[in-house]
Design a protein around this motif. Structure first.
Motif, PDB file in Angstrom:
ATOM      1  N   ILE A 139       0.782  -1.309  -0.166  1.00  0.00           N
ATOM      2  CA  ILE A 139       0.059  -0.137  -0.106  1.00  0.00           C
ATOM      3  C   ILE A 139       0.688   1.130   0.161  1.00  0.00           C
ATOM      4  O   ILE A 139       1.629   1.279   0.724  1.00  0.00           O
ATOM      5  CB  ILE A 139      -0.670   0.049   1.120  1.00  0.00           C
ATOM      6  N   LEU A 140       0.441   2.044  -0.822  1.00  0.00           N
ATOM      7  CA  LEU A 140       1.002   3.471  -0.806  1.00  0.00           C
ATOM      8  C   LEU A 140       0.395   4.493  -0.577  1.00  0.00           C
ATOM      9  O   LEU A 140      -0.747   4.617  -1.166  1.00  0.00           O
ATOM     10  CB  LEU A 140       1.758   3.957  -2.412  1.00  0.00           C
ATOM     11  N   GLY A 141       0.578   5.446   0.345  1.00  0.00           N
ATOM     12  CA  GLY A 141      -0.335   6.361   0.753  1.00  0.00           C
ATOM     13  C   GLY A 141      -0.285   7.942  -0.091  1.00  0.00           C
ATOM     14  O   GLY A 141       0.941   8.290   0.288  1.00  0.00           O
ATOM     15  N   LEU A 142      -1.232   8.106  -0.775  1.00  0.00           N
ATOM     16  CA  LEU A 142      -0.995   9.525  -1.265  1.00  0.00           C
ATOM     17  C   LEU A 142      -1.803  10.499  -0.263  1.00  0.00           C
ATOM     18  O   LEU A 142      -3.080  10.383  -0.121  1.00  0.00           O
ATOM     19  CB  LEU A 142      -1.317   9.663  -2.729  1.00  0.00           C
ATOM     20  N   ASN A 143      -1.046  11.739   0.042  1.00  0.00           N
ATOM     21  CA  ASN A 143      -1.698  12.389   1.213  1.00  0.00           C
ATOM     22  C   ASN A 143      -2.670  13.461   0.860  1.00  0.00           C
ATOM     23  O   ASN A 143      -1.975  14.406   0.276  1.00  0.00           O
ATOM     24  CB  ASN A 143      -0.710  12.771   2.260  1.00  0.00           C
ATOM     25  N   THR A 144      -3.880  13.376   0.832  1.00  0.00           N
ATOM     26  CA  THR A 144      -4.861  14.474   0.454  1.00  0.00           C
ATOM     27  C   THR A 144      -5.620  14.860   1.662  1.00  0.00           C
ATOM     28  O   THR A 144      -6.671  15.402   1.727  1.00  0.00           O
ATOM     29  CB  THR A 144      -5.667  14.127  -0.588  1.00  0.00           C
ATOM     30  N   GLY A 145      -5.030  14.358   2.732  1.00  0.00           N
ATOM     31  CA  GLY A 145      -5.771  14.625   3.964  1.00  0.00           C
ATOM     32  C   GLY A 145      -5.015  15.831   4.796  1.00  0.00           C
ATOM     33  O   GLY A 145      -4.631  16.689   4.387  1.00  0.00           O
ATOM     34  N   ARG A 146      -4.772  15.556   6.401  1.00  0.00           N
ATOM     35  CA  ARG A 146      -4.295  16.700   7.003  1.00  0.00           C
ATOM     36  C   ARG A 146      -2.549  15.952   7.561  1.00  0.00           C
ATOM     37  O   ARG A 146      -1.620  16.615   6.832  1.00  0.00           O
ATOM     38  CB  ARG A 146      -4.967  16.994   8.306  1.00  0.00           C
ATOM     39  N   LEU A 147      -2.700  15.238   8.559  1.00  0.00           N
ATOM     40  CA  LEU A 147      -1.493  15.040   9.326  1.00  0.00           C
ATOM     41  C   LEU A 147      -0.532  14.247   8.400  1.00  0.00           C
ATOM     42  O   LEU A 147       0.520  14.605   8.094  1.00  0.00           O
ATOM     43  CB  LEU A 147      -1.844  14.450  10.769  1.00  0.00           C
ATOM     44  N   GLY A 148      -1.170  12.852   8.070  1.00  0.00           N
ATOM     45  CA  GLY A 148      -0.265  12.097   7.050  1.00  0.00           C
ATOM     46  C   GLY A 148       1.174  11.554   7.744  1.00  0.00           C
ATOM     47  O   GLY A 148       2.120  11.613   7.076  1.00  0.00           O
ATOM     48  N   PHE A 149       0.867  10.710   8.999  1.00  0.00           N
ATOM     49  CA  PHE A 149       1.858   9.882   9.585  1.00  0.00           C
ATOM     50  C   PHE A 149       2.052   8.515   8.579  1.00  0.00           C
ATOM     51  O   PHE A 149       2.963   7.991   8.498  1.00  0.00           O
ATOM     52  CB  PHE A 149       1.609   9.429  10.903  1.00  0.00           C
ATOM     53  N   LEU A 150       1.002   8.216   7.928  1.00  0.00           N
ATOM     54  CA  LEU A 150       0.908   7.108   7.275  1.00  0.00           C
ATOM     55  C   LEU A 150       0.980   7.193   5.610  1.00  0.00           C
ATOM     56  O   LEU A 150       1.623   6.672   4.910  1.00  0.00           O
ATOM     57  CB  LEU A 150      -0.177   6.090   7.713  1.00  0.00           C
ATOM     58  N   ALA A 151       0.002   8.575   5.374  1.00  0.00           N
ATOM     59  CA  ALA A 151      -0.059   8.507   3.832  1.00  0.00           C
ATOM     60  C   ALA A 151       0.992   9.777   3.853  1.00  0.00           C
ATOM     61  O   ALA A 151       0.770  11.070   3.975  1.00  0.00           O
ATOM     62  CB  ALA A 151      -1.404   9.556   3.744  1.00  0.00           C
ATOM     63  N   THR A 152       2.308   9.394   3.255  1.00  0.00           N
ATOM     64  CA  THR A 152       3.215  10.078   3.577  1.00  0.00           C
ATOM     65  C   THR A 152       3.895  10.807   1.969  1.00  0.00           C
ATOM     66  O   THR A 152       4.865  11.716   1.832  1.00  0.00           O
ATOM     67  CB  THR A 152       4.436   9.424   3.960  1.00  0.00           C
ATOM     68  N   VAL A 153       3.123  10.297   0.921  1.00  0.00           N
ATOM     69  CA  VAL A 153       3.506  10.936  -0.110  1.00  0.00           C
ATOM     70  C   VAL A 153       2.542  12.138  -0.526  1.00  0.00           C
ATOM     71  O   VAL A 153       1.230  12.011  -0.588  1.00  0.00           O
ATOM     72  CB  VAL A 153       3.246   9.858  -1.614  1.00  0.00           C
TER      73      VAL A 153
END
Length: 291
Positions: A90-104
């Protein structure tokens, strides 16, 4: 190669980033599939001219080389449930806020897809926590990446959670609740309740009380080979338990046991990723507002 895309929401300000992602994937000859949830989000924005196939259950998911989670950390947690024991990276593309896991970040889309295409990445195996119970809960998806939580319902009085490690009595927590977090989850709810930060490769779980009545009660780190069992008491007849963002109400007669899951979440990390860099950046370590 085949890649699945998953998202729970899609704000209009990120629509162009999604188009960029599709373009990059097609340019690198990826076959693009989307989950039903993300398909609904795309259709809400009308005909946006994107070409993809719709995923049809576990059989299709088992054929995927990657899953790209589009959203914040909550979406990535849900992506882990989508993958389950298949352990699809799984690759996390960050369109959220904090992003500890969704780092791209969205400005790294072309770079990230190129790394996937060139096999220029690392896989981090993250421990999952598993709930065993004498009743079927959470539609059978009884695992989570961040934490398992016991909590009082609504505004009721405190609860007492009698806790045992491998059958040996640990403590009776008189509190609003109790968290069992993985190393990944140590940066989440557990952290906000005073729990320690744990590096992702550590072989531990952390038990953190939520607003304990006794101020000398502190979080404790235990081996992830432990089996943790609970007995719950309280004035209310019902209590809440949760796995990550999924919650359900239970009665005190249920037998609950938490342990490490037999499979892992496999997170894709690009060459530029470093956990401690992310930690410093997200928590503003070393940041001095006077400067």
């Amino acid at each position: 190669m085949k890649v699945a895309l998953h998202g729970l929401t899609l704000k209009i300000e990120f629509l162009e980033d999604v188009r960029t992602l599709f373009t990059a994937l097609h340019n690198h000859n990826f076959d693009v599939f989307v989950t039903e949830q993300f398909d609904r989000q795309l259709r809400m924005h009308g005909n946006i001219g994107l070409s993809y196939w719709l995923l049809d259950g576990t059989d299709d998911m088992s054929q995927m080389d990657f899953l790209i989670s589009i959203g914040g950390d909550g979406t990535l947690l849900d992506s882990v449930c989508q993958v389950g024991e298949l352990e699809t990276p799984i690759l996390g593309l960050n369109t959220g806020r904090l992003g500890f896991l969704a780092t791209v970040a969205t400005d790294m889309i072309h770079e990230a897809v190129a790394h996937l295409s060139d096999n220029n990445y690392q896989i981090e195996k993250r421990t999952l926590v598993s709930l065993n119970c004498n009743r079927r809960l959470f539609n059978g998806i009884n695992f989570g990446l961040n934490e398992f939580t016991i909590h009082k319902r609504d505004t009721s009085s405190m609860i007492t959670v009698h806790t045992y490690i491998d059958g040996k009595y640990l403590n009776s927590y008189w509190a609003d609740g109790l968290i069992v977090a993985t190393p990944t989850g140590s940066t989440g709810y557990s952290l906000s309740c005073g729990g320690p930060l744990i590096s992702p490769e550590a072989k531990n779980l952390v038990i953190t009380p939520v607003s304990p009545h006794n101020l000398n009660v502190r979080p404790i780190i235990v081996s992830d080979e432990s089996e943790i069992t609970f007995e719950i008491e309280g004035r209310a007849e019902k209590f809440l338990i949760s796995l990550d963002s999924r919650s359900t109400s239970i009665s005190s007669d249920l037998k609950l046991m938490v342990k490490k899951e037999n499979f892992h979440a496999r997170l894709v990390k690009l060459p530029t990723y470093n956990f401690f860099d992310t930690l410093r950046y997200k928590l503003n370590w070393g940041f001095d507002m006077r400067n």
